[in-house]
Enzyme design. Structure first.
Site, PDB file in Angstrom:
ATOM      1  N   CYS A 116      36.868 -39.057  54.956  1.00 40.00           N
ATOM      2  CA  CYS A 116      35.576 -38.893  54.487  1.00 40.00           C
ATOM      3  C   CYS A 116      34.613 -40.064  55.347  1.00 40.00           C
ATOM      4  O   CYS A 116      33.325 -40.638  55.374  1.00 40.00           O
ATOM      5  CB  CYS A 116      35.918 -39.424  53.290  1.00 40.00           C
ATOM      6  SG  CYS A 116      36.000 -38.082  52.018  1.00 40.00           S
ATOM      7  N   HIS A 256      29.198 -41.990  50.117  1.00 44.50           N
ATOM      8  CA  HIS A 256      30.375 -41.270  50.126  1.00 44.50           C
ATOM      9  C   HIS A 256      29.658 -40.501  49.016  1.00 44.50           C
ATOM     10  O   HIS A 256      29.854 -40.629  47.747  1.00 44.50           O
ATOM     11  CB  HIS A 256      31.019 -41.316  50.634  1.00 44.50           C
ATOM     12  CG  HIS A 256      31.965 -40.416  50.533  1.00 44.50           C
ATOM     13  ND1 HIS A 256      31.277 -38.990  51.012  1.00 44.50           N
ATOM     14  CD2 HIS A 256      33.100 -40.091  50.281  1.00 44.50           C
ATOM     15  CE1 HIS A 256      32.854 -38.147  50.531  1.00 44.50           C
ATOM     16  NE2 HIS A 256      34.195 -39.501  50.647  1.00 44.50           N
ATOM     17  N   ASN A 286      32.957 -33.118  46.792  1.00 44.17           N
ATOM     18  CA  ASN A 286      33.332 -34.426  48.003  1.00 44.17           C
ATOM     19  C   ASN A 286      33.162 -33.406  49.706  1.00 44.17           C
ATOM     20  O   ASN A 286      34.100 -32.509  49.038  1.00 44.17           O
ATOM     21  CB  ASN A 286      34.692 -34.830  47.486  1.00 44.17           C
ATOM     22  CG  ASN A 286      34.746 -35.791  48.808  1.00 44.17           C
ATOM     23  OD1 ASN A 286      35.210 -35.703  50.015  1.00 44.17           O
ATOM     24  ND2 ASN A 286      35.831 -36.474  48.117  1.00 44.17           N
TER      25      ASN A 286
HETATM   26  O1  UT7 Z   1      36.606 -38.660  49.403  1.00 42.79           O
HETATM   27  C1  UT7 Z   1      37.792 -39.990  49.325  1.00 42.79           C
HETATM   28  C2  UT7 Z   1      37.612 -40.745  48.208  1.00 42.79           C
HETATM   29  N1  UT7 Z   1      38.229 -40.404  47.520  1.00 42.79           N
HETATM   30  C3  UT7 Z   1      38.136 -40.234  45.779  1.00 42.79           C
HETATM   31  O2  UT7 Z   1      36.809 -41.770  45.987  1.00 42.79           O
HETATM   32  C4  UT7 Z   1      38.440 -40.069  44.669  1.00 42.79           C
HETATM   33  C5  UT7 Z   1      38.418 -41.288  43.845  1.00 42.79           C
HETATM   34  N2  UT7 Z   1      38.950 -40.746  42.618  1.00 42.79           N
HETATM   35  C6  UT7 Z   1      38.564 -40.262  41.471  1.00 42.79           C
HETATM   36  O3  UT7 Z   1      37.282 -39.526  41.667  1.00 42.79           O
HETATM   37  C7  UT7 Z   1      39.232 -39.970  40.257  1.00 42.79           C
HETATM   38  O4  UT7 Z   1      40.025 -41.354  40.385  1.00 42.79           O
HETATM   39  C8  UT7 Z   1      39.692 -38.538  39.576  1.00 42.79           C
HETATM   40  C9  UT7 Z   1      38.388 -38.187  39.732  1.00 42.79           C
HETATM   41  C10 UT7 Z   1      39.962 -37.815  41.192  1.00 42.79           C
HETATM   42  C11 UT7 Z   1      40.000 -38.634  38.018  1.00 42.79           C
HETATM   43  O5  UT7 Z   1      39.912 -39.429  37.375  1.00 42.79           O
HETATM   44  P1  UT7 Z   1      40.023 -40.324  36.866  1.00 42.79           P
HETATM   45  O6  UT7 Z   1      39.247 -40.800  35.539  1.00 42.79           O
HETATM   46  O7  UT7 Z   1      41.309 -42.310  37.584  1.00 42.79           O
HETATM   47  O8  UT7 Z   1      41.639 -39.857  35.754  1.00 42.79           O
HETATM   48  P2  UT7 Z   1      43.274 -40.242  36.021  1.00 42.79           P
HETATM   49  O9  UT7 Z   1      43.529 -39.374  37.209  1.00 42.79           O
HETATM   50  O10 UT7 Z   1      43.492 -41.023  35.558  1.00 42.79           O
HETATM   51  O11 UT7 Z   1      43.502 -38.896  34.747  1.00 42.79           O
HETATM   52  C12 UT7 Z   1      43.477 -39.059  33.870  1.00 42.79           C
HETATM   53  C13 UT7 Z   1      43.423 -37.498  32.733  1.00 42.79           C
HETATM   54  C14 UT7 Z   1      45.137 -37.031  33.224  1.00 42.79           C
HETATM   55  O12 UT7 Z   1      46.181 -36.712  32.074  1.00 42.79           O
HETATM   56  P3  UT7 Z   1      46.843 -37.525  30.566  1.00 42.79           P
HETATM   57  O13 UT7 Z   1      47.753 -38.556  32.128  1.00 42.79           O
HETATM   58  O14 UT7 Z   1      45.811 -38.852  30.697  1.00 42.79           O
HETATM   59  O15 UT7 Z   1      47.139 -36.387  30.214  1.00 42.79           O
HETATM   60  C15 UT7 Z   1      44.853 -36.223  34.328  1.00 42.79           C
HETATM   61  O16 UT7 Z   1      46.048 -35.055  34.427  1.00 42.79           O
HETATM   62  O17 UT7 Z   1      42.705 -36.919  33.299  1.00 42.79           O
HETATM   63  C16 UT7 Z   1      43.983 -35.469  33.318  1.00 42.79           C
HETATM   64  N3  UT7 Z   1      42.632 -34.871  34.529  1.00 42.79           N
HETATM   65  C17 UT7 Z   1      42.101 -33.706  34.119  1.00 42.79           C
HETATM   66  N4  UT7 Z   1      41.855 -33.235  33.120  1.00 42.79           N
HETATM   67  C18 UT7 Z   1      41.055 -32.321  33.341  1.00 42.79           C
HETATM   68  C19 UT7 Z   1      42.811 -34.926  35.660  1.00 42.79           C
HETATM   69  N5  UT7 Z   1      42.389 -34.064  36.209  1.00 42.79           N
HETATM   70  C20 UT7 Z   1      41.800 -33.508  35.887  1.00 42.79           C
HETATM   71  C21 UT7 Z   1      40.492 -32.054  34.892  1.00 42.79           C
HETATM   72  N6  UT7 Z   1      40.194 -31.315  34.148  1.00 42.79           N
HETATM   73  N7  UT7 Z   1      40.605 -31.897  36.177  1.00 42.79           N
END
Ligand code: UT7
Length: 329
Positions: A116, A256, A286
């Site tokens: 990125c 970004h 992204n």
């Molecule tokens: O470009 C390079 C840099 N990349 C980034 O900057 C990405 C940085 N990270 C993020 O943007 C966020 O961490 C994410 C958007 C990837 C994830 O958001 P989060 O609030 O950190 O969610 P999480 O990974 O902690 O997941 C929370 C819950 C999980 O379920 P459980 O384990 O609590 O039951 C995930 O399985 O949300 C679930 N989950 C989803 N649910 C519905 C993860 N993705 C999804 C989805 N739809 N697409």
């Protein structure tokens, strides 16, 4: 002996595939919902390339538009640097394929792999080469076809990314405009928090490896999020200090576009009002190296960024890599 020059932005361009994949479309593919994606990321839709079309058409379209905007002929370009992690082939560099497509006969061309951060890494290299070698016109591109390396059964990643390309034509400046300060940095300690294992020399595309979907993005989202905010703030503080400026001097921040919550967290820490932060993550998702040059072009063409404005750009990505740049338009 360094040349007494610095780079200015003469023109910009962007390209995105026609096809749009909405959150509602994704609900039919994986266990997700529009509400979750919008609330956690701000993404509503993303543009996706037709499989097998590669990056060259998008990067070339963005480049042609930037050349037209700059009023520069392709044959005047001395160097093309393309930031990407989803080039057409392992080699040659996609920059060489773009060179051929646009007819930049006299240019050197190479790719930069900084995920990125690819566009801002390329911008700093372009500026440094203009100063040291004396190049007069450089085409800097950031482009990705990330949908070609997504695991469409992994809701943690396939909901986040999109395709596109953005480009800028740099020229030589004499007045106070142009690239004022730039910073690039990396920390390989966290390489495996966000990576694509295949198809390099570690996991070549054997049938077994392909079965295990080695050529797809793996990400520990929460960890990446945490480092993203602090690293972006680090990059910005370094370029502002180097330029002897403060966040109050920024007319427009182009961060970004990975996640609306990351952008808002950075904006809040800098105490920037909403109108000074450019956001288009809702429409593109992204797009990695493409996100900043696409946003820069949209900001310029829509009148959000105008001549004389101080634009701050900042990014964070796999590596980890991060980068920031201050440009007076
Ligand atoms: O470009 C390079 C840099 N990349 C980034 O900057 C990405 C940085 N990270 C993020 O943007 C966020 O961490 C994410 C958007 C990837 C994830 O958001 P989060 O609030 O950190 O969610 P999480 O990974 O902690 O997941 C929370 C819950 C999980 O379920 P459980 O384990 O609590 O039951 C995930 O399985 O949300 C679930 N989950 C989803 N649910 C519905 C993860 N993705 C999804 C989805 N739809 N697409």
């Amino acid at each position: 002996m360094p040349y007494d020059t610095h780079s200015i932005i003469l023109g910009t361009g962007r390209a995105a595939p026609e096809k749009i994949l909405t959150n509602a479309d994704l609900e039919k593919i994986v266990d997700t919902s529009d509400a979750w994606i919008v609330e956690r990321t701000g993404i509503r839709e993303r543009h996706i390339a037709e499989p097998g079309t590669g990056l060259t058409p998008l990067a070339s379209e963005a480049a042609r538009k930037a050349l037209e905007d700059a009023g520069i002929e392709a044959e005047q370009i001395d160097l093309i640097i393309l930031g990407t992690v989803t080039g057409d082939y392992t080699f040659p560099a996609t920059a060489c394929l773009v060179q051929e497509q646009i007819g930049a006969k006299h240019a050197a061309a190479f790719d930069i792999s900084a995920a990125c951060s690819g566009f801002l890494y390329s911008l700093q290299c372009a500026d440094a080469l203009m100063r040291s070698v004396g190049y007069r016109h450089v085409l800097v591109i950031g482009g990705e076809v990330l949908t070609s390396i997504l695991d469409w059964s992994d809701r943690n990643t396939c909901t986040l990314f999109g395709d596109g390309a953005g480009a800028a034509v740099l020229g030589v400046g004499q007045d106070g405009s142009g690239l004022i300060a730039s910073h690039i940095q990396s920390n390989g300690e966290h390489a495996h928090l966000l990576y694509n294992p295949g198809c390099g020399s570690m996991y070549p595309p054997t049938p077994e490896n392909v079965d295990q979907k080695v050529n797809t993005i793996r990400m520990e989202g929460k960890e990446v999020f945490r480092y993203a905010v602090s690293s972006m703030l680090d990059g910005l503080s370094k370029v502002l200090a180097r330029a002897g400026l403060t966040s109050e001097d920024i007319d427009l921040l182009i961060p970004h576009q990975a996640n609306l919550r990351i952008i808002q967290a950075v904006g809040k820490r800098l105490d920037l009002p909403e109108e000074k932060i450019f956001i288009n993550v809702g429409h593109y998702g992204n797009t990695s190296a493409a996100s900043i040059p696409m946003a820069l072009d949209e900001a310029r063409r829509s009148g959000r960024a105008n001549k004389g404005d101080l634009v701050a750009m900042v990014t964070f990505g796999a590596g980890f890599t991060w980068a920031a740049a201050l440009v007076r338009l």
